[in-house]
Design a protein around this motif. Structure first.
Motif, PDB file in Angstrom:
ATOM      1  N   SER A   1      43.459  23.193 -37.006  1.00 41.25           N
ATOM      2  CA  SER A   1      44.858  23.103 -37.408  1.00 41.25           C
ATOM      3  C   SER A   1      45.293  24.257 -38.299  1.00 41.25           C
ATOM      4  CB  SER A   1      45.114  21.780 -38.131  1.00 41.25           C
ATOM      5  OG  SER A   1      44.307  21.694 -39.308  1.00 41.25           O
ATOM      6  N   THR A   2      44.323  24.994 -38.852  1.00 36.51           N
ATOM      7  CA  THR A   2      44.657  26.096 -39.766  1.00 36.51           C
ATOM      8  C   THR A   2      44.816  27.430 -39.045  1.00 36.51           C
ATOM      9  OG1 THR A   2      42.340  26.651 -40.234  1.00 36.51           O
ATOM     10  CG2 THR A   2      43.361  24.934 -41.590  1.00 36.51           C
ATOM     11  N   LYS A   3      44.515  27.447 -37.721  1.00 34.29           N
ATOM     12  CA  LYS A   3      44.581  28.699 -36.972  1.00 34.29           C
ATOM     13  C   LYS A   3      45.498  28.550 -35.763  1.00 34.29           C
ATOM     14  CE  LYS A   3      40.001  30.461 -38.228  1.00 34.29           C
ATOM     15  NZ  LYS A   3      38.700  30.951 -37.713  1.00 34.29           N
ATOM     16  N   THR A   4      46.442  29.450 -35.647  1.00 35.99           N
ATOM     17  CA  THR A   4      47.380  29.395 -34.526  1.00 35.99           C
ATOM     18  C   THR A   4      46.754  29.859 -33.221  1.00 35.99           C
ATOM     19  OG1 THR A   4      48.174  31.618 -35.079  1.00 35.99           O
ATOM     20  CG2 THR A   4      49.368  29.750 -36.034  1.00 35.99           C
ATOM     21  N   ASP A   5      45.623  30.579 -33.306  1.00 39.16           N
ATOM     22  CA  ASP A   5      44.985  31.111 -32.096  1.00 39.16           C
ATOM     23  C   ASP A   5      43.790  30.276 -31.649  1.00 39.16           C
ATOM     24  OD1 ASP A   5      43.333  31.707 -34.203  1.00 39.16           O
ATOM     25  OD2 ASP A   5      42.908  33.772 -33.567  1.00 39.16           O
ATOM     26  N   SER A   6      43.721  29.014 -32.092  1.00 40.48           N
ATOM     27  CA  SER A   6      42.569  28.174 -31.748  1.00 40.48           C
ATOM     28  C   SER A   6      42.853  27.256 -30.562  1.00 40.48           C
ATOM     29  CB  SER A   6      42.157  27.323 -32.958  1.00 40.48           C
ATOM     30  OG  SER A   6      43.177  26.399 -33.301  1.00 40.48           O
ATOM     31  N   LEU A   7      43.865  27.588 -29.760  1.00 42.27           N
ATOM     32  CA  LEU A   7      44.235  26.763 -28.617  1.00 42.27           C
ATOM     33  C   LEU A   7      43.169  26.847 -27.529  1.00 42.27           C
ATOM     34  CD1 LEU A   7      46.691  24.974 -27.817  1.00 42.27           C
ATOM     35  CD2 LEU A   7      47.472  26.914 -26.443  1.00 42.27           C
ATOM     36  N   LYS A   8      42.722  25.693 -27.062  1.00 40.28           N
ATOM     37  CA  LYS A   8      41.738  25.597 -25.990  1.00 40.28           C
ATOM     38  C   LYS A   8      42.381  24.961 -24.766  1.00 40.28           C
ATOM     39  CE  LYS A   8      37.921  26.818 -28.353  1.00 40.28           C
ATOM     40  NZ  LYS A   8      36.922  27.823 -27.937  1.00 40.28           N
ATOM     41  N   LYS A   9      41.765  25.164 -23.621  1.00 35.24           N
ATOM     42  CA  LYS A   9      42.265  24.580 -22.388  1.00 35.24           C
ATOM     43  C   LYS A   9      41.104  23.988 -21.603  1.00 35.24           C
ATOM     44  CE  LYS A   9      45.310  26.920 -20.051  1.00 35.24           C
ATOM     45  NZ  LYS A   9      45.904  27.950 -19.159  1.00 35.24           N
ATOM     46  N   GLU A  10      41.291  22.799 -21.087  1.00 35.05           N
ATOM     47  CA  GLU A  10      40.245  22.135 -20.314  1.00 35.05           C
ATOM     48  C   GLU A  10      40.897  21.230 -19.270  1.00 35.05           C
ATOM     49  OE1 GLU A  10      36.205  19.517 -21.277  1.00 35.05           O
ATOM     50  OE2 GLU A  10      37.198  20.697 -22.823  1.00 35.05           O
ATOM     51  N   PHE A  11      40.244  21.092 -18.130  1.00 36.78           N
ATOM     52  CA  PHE A  11      40.762  20.200 -17.104  1.00 36.78           C
ATOM     53  C   PHE A  11      40.054  18.853 -17.189  1.00 36.78           C
ATOM     54  CE2 PHE A  11      42.163  24.259 -15.411  1.00 36.78           C
ATOM     55  CZ  PHE A  11      43.451  23.942 -14.974  1.00 36.78           C
ATOM     56  N   VAL A  12      40.836  17.798 -17.074  1.00 31.84           N
ATOM     57  CA  VAL A  12      40.307  16.438 -17.188  1.00 31.84           C
ATOM     58  C   VAL A  12      40.754  15.625 -15.983  1.00 31.84           C
ATOM     59  CG1 VAL A  12      40.150  16.427 -19.711  1.00 31.84           C
ATOM     60  CG2 VAL A  12      42.311  15.817 -18.623  1.00 31.84           C
ATOM     61  N   ASN A  13      39.959  14.612 -15.649  1.00 36.55           N
ATOM     62  CA  ASN A  13      40.261  13.744 -14.511  1.00 36.55           C
ATOM     63  C   ASN A  13      40.665  12.358 -14.973  1.00 36.55           C
ATOM     64  OD1 ASN A  13      39.540  15.765 -12.729  1.00 36.55           O
ATOM     65  ND2 ASN A  13      37.526  14.904 -12.237  1.00 36.55           N
ATOM     66  N   LEU A  14      41.617  11.783 -14.282  1.00 36.57           N
ATOM     67  CA  LEU A  14      41.919  10.362 -14.407  1.00 36.57           C
ATOM     68  C   LEU A  14      41.712   9.768 -13.023  1.00 36.57           C
ATOM     69  CD1 LEU A  14      43.004   7.894 -15.980  1.00 36.57           C
ATOM     70  CD2 LEU A  14      45.302   8.563 -15.220  1.00 36.57           C
ATOM     71  N   ASP A  15      40.602   9.058 -12.834  1.00 33.61           N
ATOM     72  CA  ASP A  15      40.287   8.439 -11.550  1.00 33.61           C
ATOM     73  C   ASP A  15      40.761   6.995 -11.587  1.00 33.61           C
ATOM     74  OD1 ASP A  15      39.122  10.790 -10.797  1.00 33.61           O
ATOM     75  OD2 ASP A  15      37.059  10.098 -10.959  1.00 33.61           O
ATOM     76  N   ILE A  16      41.712   6.659 -10.728  1.00 35.89           N
ATOM     77  CA  ILE A  16      42.289   5.325 -10.710  1.00 35.89           C
ATOM     78  C   ILE A  16      41.809   4.570  -9.476  1.00 35.89           C
ATOM     79  CG2 ILE A  16      44.435   4.012 -10.516  1.00 35.89           C
ATOM     80  CD1 ILE A  16      45.824   6.124 -12.145  1.00 35.89           C
ATOM     81  N   PHE A  17      41.186   3.421  -9.726  1.00 36.61           N
ATOM     82  CA  PHE A  17      40.701   2.539  -8.678  1.00 36.61           C
ATOM     83  C   PHE A  17      41.468   1.215  -8.746  1.00 36.61           C
ATOM     84  CE2 PHE A  17      37.273   5.471  -9.662  1.00 36.61           C
ATOM     85  CZ  PHE A  17      36.885   5.903  -8.402  1.00 36.61           C
ATOM     86  N   PRO A  18      41.333   0.347  -7.751  1.00 40.77           N
ATOM     87  CA  PRO A  18      42.089  -0.910  -7.779  1.00 40.77           C
ATOM     88  C   PRO A  18      41.830  -1.774  -9.014  1.00 40.77           C
ATOM     89  CG  PRO A  18      41.235  -0.526  -5.585  1.00 40.77           C
ATOM     90  CD  PRO A  18      40.633   0.531  -6.468  1.00 40.77           C
ATOM     91  N   GLU A  19      40.617  -1.717  -9.584  1.00 40.31           N
ATOM     92  CA  GLU A  19      40.287  -2.613 -10.691  1.00 40.31           C
ATOM     93  C   GLU A  19      40.196  -1.927 -12.046  1.00 40.31           C
ATOM     94  OE1 GLU A  19      36.696  -4.564  -9.574  1.00 40.31           O
ATOM     95  OE2 GLU A  19      37.653  -5.794  -8.032  1.00 40.31           O
ATOM     96  N   LYS A  20      40.113  -0.583 -12.069  1.00 43.96           N
ATOM     97  CA  LYS A  20      39.960   0.109 -13.344  1.00 43.96           C
ATOM     98  C   LYS A  20      40.228   1.600 -13.162  1.00 43.96           C
ATOM     99  CE  LYS A  20      35.660  -1.112 -13.731  1.00 43.96           C
ATOM    100  NZ  LYS A  20      34.273  -1.279 -14.253  1.00 43.96           N
ATOM    101  N   SER A  21      40.272   2.305 -14.295  1.00 40.94           N
ATOM    102  CA  SER A  21      40.395   3.761 -14.250  1.00 40.94           C
ATOM    103  C   SER A  21      39.383   4.376 -15.188  1.00 40.94           C
ATOM    104  CB  SER A  21      41.816   4.199 -14.640  1.00 40.94           C
ATOM    105  OG  SER A  21      42.064   3.968 -16.023  1.00 40.94           O
ATOM    106  N   TYR A  22      39.019   5.646 -14.891  1.00 40.14           N
ATOM    107  CA  TYR A  22      38.118   6.418 -15.735  1.00 40.14           C
ATOM    108  C   TYR A  22      38.822   7.715 -16.128  1.00 40.14           C
ATOM    109  CZ  TYR A  22      34.281   3.565 -13.780  1.00 40.14           C
ATOM    110  OH  TYR A  22      33.466   2.539 -13.387  1.00 40.14           O
ATOM    111  N   PHE A  23      38.754   8.058 -17.404  1.00 45.91           N
ATOM    112  CA  PHE A  23      39.285   9.328 -17.884  1.00 45.91           C
ATOM    113  C   PHE A  23      38.138  10.117 -18.495  1.00 45.91           C
ATOM    114  CE2 PHE A  23      40.785  11.952 -21.412  1.00 45.91           C
ATOM    115  CZ  PHE A  23      41.688  12.769 -20.758  1.00 45.91           C
ATOM    116  N   TYR A  24      37.934  11.390 -18.073  1.00 41.85           N
ATOM    117  CA  TYR A  24      36.813  12.180 -18.555  1.00 41.85           C
ATOM    118  C   TYR A  24      37.061  13.664 -18.293  1.00 41.85           C
ATOM    119  CZ  TYR A  24      35.693  11.947 -13.566  1.00 41.85           C
ATOM    120  OH  TYR A  24      35.765  12.022 -12.196  1.00 41.85           O
ATOM    121  N   GLY A  25      36.280  14.510 -18.951  1.00 40.84           N
ATOM    122  CA  GLY A  25      36.390  15.956 -18.791  1.00 40.84           C
ATOM    123  C   GLY A  25      35.603  16.452 -17.595  1.00 40.84           C
TER     124      GLY A  25
END
Length: 297
Positions: free
Chosen positions: A34-58
């Motif tokens: 939070s103290t650095k303006t240039d510390s922005l990171k980027k990552e792709f994450v999945n939200l897998d949605i099934f009929p009974e539940k969902s999973y969220f992960y990197g």
């Protein structure tokens, strides 16, 4: 305007249209320091949605665990007491899993503090405020909603074009999938970038669990409350190499650690020092977690 929970039942009928599930891919941008303006990171994450539940992960964590667990399985078959693995702490930051059953009455958060797998069950009450504002985002017709959660004020844009009352991380309960989500400071931002139907050949997080059970013989998950997790985290922060020390205390155990710079460490004292120093540095710069109230005194 408050969304009636009963209206969610209408949307669960749509989930059955795809028995194999749907994968929604988000681009997650976050500022780790939070103290650095240039510390922005980027990552792709999945939200897998099934009929009974969902999973969220990197995505990167998923790939890393697949490789690591397969490697451990092979090594244990040859020599159960000798383990070698590579580490690169800069490859991924989303190292947890969030599971949401449908209808969502609780969330289960699978995370880890060093070598201890933790299972945190919560019963979140997300009080969304749905607003009349609309706009088109990533070719979806979206509507705005706001929420106070985890010590932050959030702004979400959901789309009824995607009839899933779900979203990234622990967020859920809107009459459509969350397409865009960001906190007031714009330290954490999720944006839906793609989606597709899953097939029987696609791996989801159950694949990782099966590998981990085989690699470690069982999944050792300790159930804790959010309050207990916070205490464990703060204790770990004071001694981040505790579990490594316990592992290396066994005179029959040898370990080789390949650092980010490519150096191979085999001396136990050097390995412990490496983990102490690298984790101390990580704690220093990683001070802007998504749920602020879980990591600060």
């Amino acid at each position: 305007m408050k969304f009636n929970f009963c209206s969610l039942l209408v949307f669960f009928a749509f989930l059955n249209l795809s028995a194999q599930g749907n994968r929604f891919i988000y681009e997650y941008q976050f500022k780790i320091d939070s103290t650095k303006t240039d510390s922005l990171k980027k990552e792709f994450v999945n939200l897998d949605i099934f009929p009974e539940k969902s999973y969220f992960y990197g995505q990167a964590k998923f790939a890393s665990d697949s490789i690591a667990n397969n490697s451990i399985i092979k090594q244990r078959k040859i020599n159960p007491n000798e383990i070698s693995y590579s580490t690169n702490m800069e490859d991924w930051n989303v190292s947890y899993l969030v599971e949401k059953p449908y209808p969502v009455t609780k969330t289960t958060w699978f995370t880890k503090i060093e070598e201890t797998n933790l299972i945190i069950e919560e019963n979140p009450i997300l009080k969304w405020n749905i607003l009349p504002e609309t706009q088109k985002i990533e070719n979806y017709n979206c509507q705005k909603a706001t929420l106070s959660f985890g010590g932050r004020i959030w702004e979400a844009w959901f789309s009824k074009d995607l009839p899933f009352p779900d979203g990234p991380y622990k967020f859920h309960g809107l009459p459509g999938l969350i397409v865009k989500l960001q906190d007031k400071t714009k330290s954490h931002q999720f944006l839906l970038k793609g989606n597709r139907k899953l097939t029987a050949n696609d791996h989801s997080w159950n694949y990782i669990w099966d590998l981990e059970k085989e690699a470690k013989h069982e999944f050792n998950g300790v159930k804790v409350t959010p309050t207990q997790y916070k205490k464990l985290y703060l204790s770990y922060k004071n001694d981040p190499a505790k579990d490594i020390k316990l592992d290396l205390a066994d005179p029959h155990t040898t370990m080789t650690v390949t650092t980010e710079g490519g150096a191979k460490l085999t001396d136990k004292a050097e390995i412990i020092k490496y983990f102490e120093q690298s984790m101390a540095e990580k704690f220093k710069t990683n001070n802007n977690q998504l749920e602020l109230n879980l990591y600060k005194k």
